[in-house]
Design an enzyme around this catalytic site. Sequence first.
Site, mmCIF file in Angstrom:
data_model
loop_
_atom_site.group_PDB
_atom_site.id
_atom_site.type_symbol
_atom_site.label_atom_id
_atom_site.label_comp_id
_atom_site.label_asym_id
_atom_site.label_seq_id
_atom_site.Cartn_x
_atom_site.Cartn_y
_atom_site.Cartn_z
ATOM 1 N N THR A 9 0.817 -1.216 0.000
ATOM 2 C CA THR A 9 0.000 0.000 0.000
ATOM 3 C C THR A 9 0.850 1.266 0.000
ATOM 4 O O THR A 9 0.323 2.369 -0.053
ATOM 5 C CB THR A 9 -0.898 0.030 1.263
ATOM 6 O OG1 THR A 9 -0.028 -0.166 2.409
ATOM 7 C CG2 THR A 9 -1.935 -1.077 1.240
ATOM 8 N N GLY A 10 2.164 1.127 0.070
ATOM 9 C CA GLY A 10 3.040 2.294 0.201
ATOM 10 C C GLY A 10 3.416 2.891 -1.139
ATOM 11 O O GLY A 10 3.037 2.399 -2.204
ATOM 12 N N VAL A 12 6.372 2.975 -2.621
ATOM 13 C CA VAL A 12 7.177 2.050 -3.421
ATOM 14 C C VAL A 12 6.346 0.821 -3.801
ATOM 15 O O VAL A 12 6.376 0.355 -4.948
ATOM 16 C CB VAL A 12 8.450 1.615 -2.657
ATOM 17 C CG1 VAL A 12 9.200 0.528 -3.419
ATOM 18 C CG2 VAL A 12 9.368 2.814 -2.437
ATOM 19 N N ARG A 37 -2.846 -1.731 9.762
ATOM 20 C CA ARG A 37 -3.505 -0.461 9.415
ATOM 21 C C ARG A 37 -4.285 -0.559 8.120
ATOM 22 O O ARG A 37 -5.380 -0.030 8.004
ATOM 23 C CB ARG A 37 -2.465 0.656 9.257
ATOM 24 C CG ARG A 37 -1.966 1.267 10.528
ATOM 25 C CD ARG A 37 -0.990 2.397 10.200
ATOM 26 N NE ARG A 37 0.216 1.903 9.530
ATOM 27 C CZ ARG A 37 1.298 1.466 10.157
ATOM 28 N NH1 ARG A 37 1.326 1.484 11.470
ATOM 29 N NH2 ARG A 37 2.352 1.033 9.488
ATOM 30 N N CYS A 126 18.131 5.023 -2.838
ATOM 31 C CA CYS A 126 17.685 5.566 -4.141
ATOM 32 C C CYS A 126 18.623 6.650 -4.679
ATOM 33 O O CYS A 126 18.776 6.812 -5.901
ATOM 34 C CB CYS A 126 16.265 6.094 -4.031
ATOM 35 S SG CYS A 126 15.908 6.936 -2.491
ATOM 36 N N GLN A 153 16.646 15.683 -3.153
ATOM 37 C CA GLN A 153 15.795 14.503 -3.053
ATOM 38 C C GLN A 153 14.314 14.865 -2.888
ATOM 39 O O GLN A 153 13.961 15.717 -2.063
ATOM 40 C CB GLN A 153 16.263 13.631 -1.871
ATOM 41 C CG GLN A 153 17.706 13.177 -2.044
ATOM 42 C CD GLN A 153 18.217 12.231 -0.974
ATOM 43 O OE1 GLN A 153 19.417 12.213 -0.702
ATOM 44 N NE2 GLN A 153 17.365 11.422 -0.362
ATOM 45 N N SER A 156 8.701 12.259 -2.026
ATOM 46 C CA SER A 156 8.202 10.871 -2.023
ATOM 47 C C SER A 156 9.270 9.910 -1.522
ATOM 48 O O SER A 156 8.968 8.768 -1.186
ATOM 49 C CB SER A 156 7.717 10.437 -3.412
ATOM 50 O OG SER A 156 8.772 10.514 -4.342
ATOM 51 N N LYS A 221 24.884 6.511 4.539
ATOM 52 C CA LYS A 221 24.468 5.372 3.696
ATOM 53 C C LYS A 221 25.026 5.549 2.289
ATOM 54 O O LYS A 221 25.541 4.604 1.685
ATOM 55 C CB LYS A 221 22.933 5.321 3.596
ATOM 56 C CG LYS A 221 22.243 4.706 4.775
ATOM 57 C CD LYS A 221 20.733 4.684 4.511
ATOM 58 C CE LYS A 221 19.968 5.065 5.745
ATOM 59 N NZ LYS A 221 18.574 5.403 5.492
ATOM 60 N N ARG A 243 16.677 17.740 0.957
ATOM 61 C CA ARG A 243 15.287 17.489 0.539
ATOM 62 C C ARG A 243 14.761 18.727 -0.186
ATOM 63 O O ARG A 243 14.964 19.862 0.281
ATOM 64 C CB ARG A 243 14.441 17.220 1.782
ATOM 65 C CG ARG A 243 13.068 16.709 1.489
ATOM 66 C CD ARG A 243 13.059 15.304 0.983
ATOM 67 N NE ARG A 243 13.370 14.339 2.025
ATOM 68 C CZ ARG A 243 13.517 13.031 1.795
ATOM 69 N NH1 ARG A 243 13.396 12.541 0.572
ATOM 70 N NH2 ARG A 243 13.795 12.205 2.773
ATOM 71 N N HIS A 250 14.666 12.076 -7.799
ATOM 72 C CA HIS A 250 15.855 12.540 -7.077
ATOM 73 C C HIS A 250 16.880 13.031 -8.105
ATOM 74 O O HIS A 250 17.047 12.426 -9.172
ATOM 75 C CB HIS A 250 16.503 11.394 -6.292
ATOM 76 C CG HIS A 250 15.773 11.009 -5.037
ATOM 77 N ND1 HIS A 250 14.576 11.556 -4.649
ATOM 78 C CD2 HIS A 250 16.096 10.107 -4.069
ATOM 79 C CE1 HIS A 250 14.199 11.017 -3.497
ATOM 80 N NE2 HIS A 250 15.105 10.128 -3.130
HETATM 81 N N1 LIG Z 1 10.107 6.221 -1.245
HETATM 82 C C1 LIG Z 1 11.260 6.026 -1.867
HETATM 83 O O1 LIG Z 1 11.643 6.770 -2.781
HETATM 84 C C2 LIG Z 1 12.132 4.878 -1.472
HETATM 85 C C3 LIG Z 1 13.226 4.588 -2.289
HETATM 86 C C4 LIG Z 1 14.071 3.547 -1.924
HETATM 87 C C5 LIG Z 1 13.791 2.815 -0.791
HETATM 88 N N2 LIG Z 1 12.708 3.121 -0.030
HETATM 89 C C6 LIG Z 1 12.449 2.299 1.136
HETATM 90 O O2 LIG Z 1 11.287 1.514 0.889
HETATM 91 C C7 LIG Z 1 10.562 1.336 2.113
HETATM 92 C C8 LIG Z 1 9.124 1.828 1.918
HETATM 93 O O3 LIG Z 1 9.137 3.178 1.566
HETATM 94 P P1 LIG Z 1 7.823 3.928 1.052
HETATM 95 O O4 LIG Z 1 8.321 5.233 0.588
HETATM 96 O O5 LIG Z 1 7.014 3.088 0.143
HETATM 97 O O6 LIG Z 1 7.029 4.135 2.437
HETATM 98 P P2 LIG Z 1 5.468 4.307 2.681
HETATM 99 O O7 LIG Z 1 4.821 5.016 1.550
HETATM 100 O O8 LIG Z 1 5.361 4.902 4.023
HETATM 101 O O9 LIG Z 1 4.919 2.798 2.715
HETATM 102 C C9 LIG Z 1 5.291 1.888 3.713
HETATM 103 C C10 LIG Z 1 4.630 0.544 3.444
HETATM 104 O O10 LIG Z 1 5.107 -0.384 4.408
HETATM 105 C C11 LIG Z 1 3.991 -0.930 5.110
HETATM 106 N N3 LIG Z 1 4.369 -1.198 6.490
HETATM 107 C C12 LIG Z 1 4.815 -0.326 7.414
HETATM 108 N N4 LIG Z 1 5.032 -0.959 8.594
HETATM 109 C C13 LIG Z 1 4.701 -2.258 8.401
HETATM 110 C C14 LIG Z 1 4.682 -3.406 9.227
HETATM 111 N N5 LIG Z 1 5.051 -3.356 10.517
HETATM 112 N N6 LIG Z 1 4.275 -4.579 8.686
HETATM 113 C C15 LIG Z 1 3.896 -4.656 7.406
HETATM 114 N N7 LIG Z 1 3.876 -3.581 6.569
HETATM 115 C C16 LIG Z 1 4.281 -2.406 7.060
HETATM 116 C C17 LIG Z 1 2.910 0.128 5.008
HETATM 117 O O11 LIG Z 1 1.663 -0.463 5.223
HETATM 118 P P3 LIG Z 1 0.391 0.310 5.849
HETATM 119 O O12 LIG Z 1 -0.392 0.853 4.673
HETATM 120 O O13 LIG Z 1 -0.337 -0.770 6.534
HETATM 121 O O14 LIG Z 1 0.899 1.382 6.754
HETATM 122 C C18 LIG Z 1 3.122 0.584 3.563
HETATM 123 O O15 LIG Z 1 2.552 -0.345 2.679
HETATM 124 C C19 LIG Z 1 11.375 2.065 3.176
HETATM 125 O O16 LIG Z 1 12.266 1.158 3.776
HETATM 126 C C20 LIG Z 1 12.151 3.089 2.382
HETATM 127 O O17 LIG Z 1 13.341 3.472 3.032
HETATM 128 C C21 LIG Z 1 11.863 4.118 -0.352
#
Ligand SMILES: NC(=O)c1ccc[n+]([C@@H]2O[C@H](COP(=O)([O-])OP(=O)(O)OC[C@H]3O[C@@H](n4cnc5c(N)ncnc54)[C@H](OP(=O)(O)O)[C@@H]3O)[C@@H](O)[C@H]2O)c1
Length: 344
Positions: A9-10, A12, A37, A126, A153, A156, A221, A243, A250
């Site tokens: 649902t996030g 990514v 959630r 990223c 960056q 998102s 990192k 940011r 990015h």
């Molecule tokens: N955004 C980027 O550009 C990017 C790039 C590279 C890497 N990342 C990494 O990718 C990951 C996700 O990032 P995002 O940007 O997609 O974040 P996000 O939009 O906040 O989404 C987080 C996702 O993880 C789920 N989640 C959170 N806690 C959980 C748990 N305890 N058990 C199961 N699911 C859980 C959330 O589900 P719910 O809907 O239930 O809350 C949601 O589906 C992070 O580690 C981030 O560092 C992100």
Amino acid sequence: MRVGVVGATGAVGREMLRILEERSFPVDELIPLASERSAGTRVRFQGEDHTVGVLSLDALRGADVALSSCGSTAAKSWIPQAAEAGTVCIDNSSAFRMEPDVALTIPEVNPESLEGRPRIIAVPNCTIITALMAVAPLHRAAGLQSLILSSYQSVSGAGRRGVTELAEQIEKLHGMEEDLAHPDPSALPVGEVFGKTIAYNVVAKVDAFDPETGFTFEEIKIQREARKILSLPELDVAATAVRVPVPVGHSVSIHATFLRPIGPDEARELLSAAPGVEVRDDPANGVYPSPLEAAGRDEVLVGRIRQSPGRPDALLLFSCGDNLRKGAALNAVQIAEHMFATSK
Ligand SMILES: NC(=O)c1ccc[n+]([C@@H]2O[C@H](COP(=O)([O-])OP(=O)(O)OC[C@H]3O[C@@H](n4cnc5c(N)ncnc54)[C@H](OP(=O)(O)O)[C@@H]3O)[C@@H](O)[C@H]2O)c1
């Protein structure tokens, strides 16, 4: 194949579903998971609604591959056991990236890291993906010696909440643009994600500050991952991560030095032949990369290629990539394609 998408649902995770579909990854069964959630909500995949389940080892039992974007804390709670049970786990968080036995892979840069079929593979940060897609082809030709990276960056990069925080602040400040020449600090909107106003501003802090070094953990990192991905443990690398109020995409300003002289023409030629890179470098005609042009694209856009003044062995470049796609979901799916030899 049985494919788990954890964090479906996030920001990514949603992109992950889109990319699996776009690239016709052979998904026989999709297992979309998230936290309690959003359990029970629906995500769309291949024209059908799929109900999101709660993450558990049981839910992933028998999965061939799990594409994870649920954050570090949650990832640590299930990935080692799922990998032990036979699932190839490809994780977007920073939880496992620096572990010696874990592959840290950009398929165009270090595909050899996938030899021996590791069960846990980490997708790099990223920002370093956006930078190394531009630097690695030059490194292969001329031997990289040092890197100075300054990133711009998008919001998102901080997930769904980051995008919402920017949108809310833009709405609050709309019509007050002239007042921002003499802002009343107490009237500026400040949210939980960025800690300072992000609308109409830039914030020189991504992740927390390390009190010992003064760098942020994002910058640390970037430094560590560059060394691991390029197998250059002594690489001289320093980063400043900033940011900016951009929804997706990015950008990285790169200063790279090499073991031998290398000029912009040779760099353009090398980068034009590099998979996953598109050279956009004709500034006189307005052609140079920007994050909005990179958003929604698979390629990392590279331009503004210049010789560093007085340094025949040093180049400046500007690189833009979609942080949700090449910076995360696309890179993860490419790794899965490589592991299961499904790429066309
Ligand atoms: N955004 C980027 O550009 C990017 C790039 C590279 C890497 N990342 C990494 O990718 C990951 C996700 O990032 P995002 O940007 O997609 O974040 P996000 O939009 O906040 O989404 C987080 C996702 O993880 C789920 N989640 C959170 N806690 C959980 C748990 N305890 N058990 C199961 N699911 C859980 C959330 O589900 P719910 O809907 O239930 O809350 C949601 O589906 C992070 O580690 C981030 O560092 C992100």
